[in-house]
Design a protein around this motif. Sequence first.
Motif, PDB file in Angstrom:
ATOM      1  N   ILE A  39      19.634  58.374  49.605  1.00 36.50           N
ATOM      2  CA  ILE A  39      20.216  57.036  49.592  1.00 36.50           C
ATOM      3  C   ILE A  39      20.182  56.376  50.962  1.00 36.50           C
ATOM      4  N   ASP A  40      19.730  57.135  51.996  1.00 39.24           N
ATOM      5  CA  ASP A  40      19.351  56.543  53.278  1.00 39.24           C
ATOM      6  C   ASP A  40      20.451  55.689  53.906  1.00 39.24           C
ATOM      7  N   ASN A  41      21.555  56.261  54.165  1.00 40.00           N
ATOM      8  CA  ASN A  41      22.642  55.697  54.960  1.00 40.00           C
ATOM      9  C   ASN A  41      23.975  56.161  54.420  1.00 40.00           C
ATOM     10  N   SER A  42      24.682  55.375  53.634  1.00 42.73           N
ATOM     11  CA  SER A  42      26.049  55.751  53.284  1.00 42.73           C
ATOM     12  C   SER A  42      26.273  55.702  51.784  1.00 42.73           C
ATOM     13  N   ILE A  43      26.971  56.688  51.269  1.00 42.43           N
ATOM     14  CA  ILE A  43      27.315  56.719  49.849  1.00 42.43           C
ATOM     15  C   ILE A  43      28.166  55.511  49.468  1.00 42.43           C
ATOM     16  N   MET A  44      28.981  55.022  50.372  1.00 39.83           N
ATOM     17  CA  MET A  44      29.898  53.940  50.010  1.00 39.83           C
ATOM     18  C   MET A  44      29.158  52.627  49.750  1.00 39.83           C
ATOM     19  N   SER A  45      28.032  52.403  50.425  1.00 40.14           N
ATOM     20  CA  SER A  45      27.278  51.178  50.186  1.00 40.14           C
ATOM     21  C   SER A  45      26.481  51.251  48.888  1.00 40.14           C
ATOM     22  N   LYS A  46      26.371  52.451  48.300  1.00 45.56           N
ATOM     23  CA  LYS A  46      25.606  52.635  47.066  1.00 45.56           C
ATOM     24  C   LYS A  46      26.491  53.086  45.901  1.00 45.56           C
ATOM     25  N   HIS A  47      27.795  53.212  46.151  1.00 45.69           N
ATOM     26  CA  HIS A  47      28.689  53.819  45.161  1.00 45.69           C
ATOM     27  C   HIS A  47      28.716  53.019  43.862  1.00 45.69           C
ATOM     28  N   ASP A  48      28.866  51.707  43.950  1.00 45.80           N
ATOM     29  CA  ASP A  48      28.922  50.887  42.733  1.00 45.80           C
ATOM     30  C   ASP A  48      27.610  50.958  41.958  1.00 45.80           C
ATOM     31  N   GLU A  49      26.494  50.997  42.680  1.00 47.70           N
ATOM     32  CA  GLU A  49      25.194  51.108  42.007  1.00 47.70           C
ATOM     33  C   GLU A  49      25.060  52.440  41.280  1.00 47.70           C
ATOM     34  N   LEU A  50      25.549  53.514  41.894  1.00 44.17           N
ATOM     35  CA  LEU A  50      25.508  54.818  41.233  1.00 44.17           C
ATOM     36  C   LEU A  50      26.389  54.835  39.986  1.00 44.17           C
ATOM     37  N   LEU A  51      27.555  54.187  40.065  1.00 47.19           N
ATOM     38  CA  LEU A  51      28.437  54.095  38.900  1.00 47.19           C
ATOM     39  C   LEU A  51      27.736  53.392  37.744  1.00 47.19           C
ATOM     40  N   THR A  52      27.065  52.276  38.040  1.00 39.12           N
ATOM     41  CA  THR A  52      26.367  51.522  37.001  1.00 39.12           C
ATOM     42  C   THR A  52      25.202  52.317  36.441  1.00 39.12           C
ATOM     43  N   LEU A  53      24.416  52.920  37.318  1.00 42.89           N
ATOM     44  CA  LEU A  53      23.276  53.720  36.892  1.00 42.89           C
ATOM     45  C   LEU A  53      23.709  54.861  35.996  1.00 42.89           C
TER      46      LEU A  53
ATOM     47  N   ARG B 238      11.465  57.028  39.931  1.00 43.03           N
ATOM     48  CA  ARG B 238      12.181  55.806  39.594  1.00 43.03           C
ATOM     49  C   ARG B 238      12.416  54.945  40.833  1.00 43.03           C
ATOM     50  N   ASP B 239      12.985  53.771  40.609  1.00 45.74           N
ATOM     51  CA  ASP B 239      13.293  52.869  41.714  1.00 45.74           C
ATOM     52  C   ASP B 239      14.276  53.518  42.683  1.00 45.74           C
ATOM     53  N   SER B 240      14.264  53.031  43.899  1.00 41.87           N
ATOM     54  CA  SER B 240      15.185  53.540  44.907  1.00 41.87           C
ATOM     55  C   SER B 240      16.610  53.099  44.604  1.00 41.87           C
ATOM     56  N   VAL B 241      17.566  53.759  45.233  1.00 39.57           N
ATOM     57  CA  VAL B 241      18.962  53.346  45.165  1.00 39.57           C
ATOM     58  C   VAL B 241      19.226  52.430  46.351  1.00 39.57           C
ATOM     59  N   GLY B 242      19.611  51.194  46.069  1.00 37.77           N
ATOM     60  CA  GLY B 242      19.843  50.233  47.134  1.00 37.77           C
ATOM     61  C   GLY B 242      18.566  49.916  47.887  1.00 37.77           C
ATOM     62  N   ALA B 243      18.682  49.784  49.194  1.00 41.29           N
ATOM     63  CA  ALA B 243      17.542  49.414  50.036  1.00 41.29           C
ATOM     64  C   ALA B 243      16.826  50.626  50.618  1.00 41.29           C
ATOM     65  N   SER B 244      17.086  51.807  50.098  1.00 38.83           N
ATOM     66  CA  SER B 244      16.415  53.007  50.588  1.00 38.83           C
ATOM     67  C   SER B 244      14.907  52.886  50.394  1.00 38.83           C
ATOM     68  N   ASP B 245      14.129  53.443  51.345  1.00 41.39           N
ATOM     69  CA  ASP B 245      12.672  53.436  51.184  1.00 41.39           C
ATOM     70  C   ASP B 245      12.182  54.683  50.454  1.00 41.39           C
ATOM     71  N   HIS B 246      13.104  55.436  49.871  1.00 41.58           N
ATOM     72  CA  HIS B 246      12.758  56.595  49.048  1.00 41.58           C
ATOM     73  C   HIS B 246      12.927  56.253  47.576  1.00 41.58           C
TER      74      HIS B 246
END
Length: 261
Positions: A14-28, A225-233
């Motif tokens: 997720i290339d940085n912080s879980i907190m900036s991606k937490h809502d996206e992970l919940l939705t996914l 699949r698509d990356s989570v947030g702005a990650s380049d992975h």
Amino acid sequence: MNLKSTLKVFYANIDNSIMSKHDELLTLNALENYDILALTEMKPKVGMVPDHIVMSLPDYDLFTNDFSVDATRGTGIYVKKSLLAKQVYPTGGVTFQDSTWITISGQKGASMLVGVIYRSGSPGKAIPLDPLLHDMLGWAASTGHSHKVIVGDFNHPGVHWTPDPVLSETSSQDSAAYKFVECIRDTYLLQHITEPTRYRDGQRSTRDDLLFTNEREMVDQMQIRDSVGASDHASVSFRMSFAPQLSVRSREILKYNTADY
């Protein structure tokens, strides 16, 4: 009787912080209902590290490495509570710190070891720790678990996976890539990802994120699949052939036939 024979698994850097991606992970996860979510680079690059309560997902247990260690980027595994997962730690003096390991009990005596690993993309940081990483992979391969699955960001762009590893002609026996491939061959681990997982503008795409098991047939329906947030992975999802021993929730049943009316 439990008829579930596969586990749905998701992995992402997720290339940085879980907190900036937490809502996206919940939705996914609300859409996909994964059994296991494994993540790397969960710690923020700057700022305070969030505690487990803030990082939690409903109905999941969260296991992580020690986020307080400055040199680590943070690895973690979310597991459905019904799977009764337990965190384990490498034995025999293995001390590679940027990894998280759990075990899940299966039916008929089976058990699964799940690991998520982050190897730094900076050679100056990664190469001195490679002997510890290789020792840890050797430990994982030597455990008695019937099923083993290891995912993570290994940052070896010089290795081409077909899915067997192929080194460039310029890789010497002293190179980090050569030693990593020799470690994988010595452990008899099998790698499944053959498509690029990391994309950067103006750079060649690479297979930095890898998926290892101890048997080729264990993995099915794998998708990049698509990356989570702005990650380049890119992220990876797959099904793992494994029949877990699920917890049985007890419920109270009233015996109306014995009541004194």
